[in-house]
Design a protein around this motif. Structure first.
Motif: not given
Length: 275
Positions: A20-22, A8-14, A80-81, A32-35
């Motif tokens: 990722a949790r679901a 899951v990209t953009g995993g740091s919020s929202g 691709n989030n 889960a990945v993010a900057r």
């Protein structure tokens, strides 16, 4: 059997964090990945694998996919989030910012598709879930660059679905409506920053007010609602090509399909005060 593996990209919020949790709750091994990796510490404590990835940095994406394949031997689901909205009148938005929006929202998404496809194709199975938006179906003033990226994601995903079907890889679009995340605040603040003064100021401020109202609970849905739809798309034996999700999403997309351009223009103009 080993656990299915999801990235899951953009995993740091929202939406990314909720997804990722679901997926974890459904028995996936989730990456889960993010900057902003420091913002994913809660996910890590819950059992999600987290690391930094920048979808505008090719080396970062290549290394990330190689890491998951080394650790798990497979990637079953790519969500691709990662994406953002940067608003402002077309003449006010620097072209470098327009390019960056395409780099994040379109080309980063596409590059990850290129990287995971060989692994999915070799196993003749996999699912690519691209997070689009109802903004890939309709339009609004001051969002031209953002809407252009989401229209691109829609066309890209439809073509990709045809290409990958013979290899057992399914491609799904998720089309959220207004969702209560930081996306809206970032988008509307960028609108005032770029067009809050000058030729478009009056209309930009009206549009900012409209966007603020879409944060109200009666008008917006939760990230968890989108995450539930993503899980449905990930687990369905025969997923739909696209899933509108959230308050008003299906009404808006259906209205755009049915109404002539002149009528839809009038509706949007009245909503945003640009008549």
């Amino acid at each position: 059997m080993s656990k299915p593996v999801a990235l899951v990209t953009g995993g740091s919020s929202g939406i990314g964090e909720a997804t990722a949790r679901a997926l974890l709750a459904k028995g996936f091994a989730v990456y889960a990945v993010a900057r902003r990796v420091e913002r994913m510490s809660a996910l890590e404590s819950e059992g999600v694998h987290v690391f930094a990835m920048d979808v505008t940095d090719d080396a970062s994406m290549v290394a990330g996919i190689e890491r998951i394949i080394t650790e798990q031997g497979r990637i079953d689901v790519l969500v691709n989030n990662a994406g953002y909205g940067s608003y402002g009148a077309v003449e006010d938005v620097p072209i470098d910012e327009a390019r960056r929006q395409f780099e994040v929202n379109v080309f980063g998404l596409a590059r990850l598709v290129q990287l995971v496809t060989p692994h999915m194709r070799s196993r003749r199975s996999g699912r690519i879930i691209n997070i689009s938006s109802i903004g890939g179906k309709f339009y609004e003033p001051f969002g031209a660059w953002y809407h252009a990226t989401k229209f691109a994601v829609e066309g890209f995903s439809d073509s990709l679905r045809m290409e990958l079907r013979p290899f057992g890889i399914q491609v799904v679009l998720i089309e959220p409506g207004p969702i209560r995340t930081e996306w809206n605040e970032i988008a509307r603040d960028s609108l005032l920053e770029r067009s809050g003064d000058g030729a478009y100021a009056d209309w930009a401020r009206k549009a900012h007010g409209v966007m603020e109202r879409f944060d109200e609970p009666s008008r917006a849905s939760s990230p968890e609602e989108v995450a539930d739809k993503i899980v449905k798309a990930a687990l369905a034996k025969r997923p739909a090509a696209r899933y509108p999700v959230g308050r008003g999403a299906r009404v808006i997309t259906t209205s755009r399909d049915l109404l002539p351009d002149r009528v839809f223009d009038e509706v949007v103009s009245r909503t945003y005060g640009t008549r």
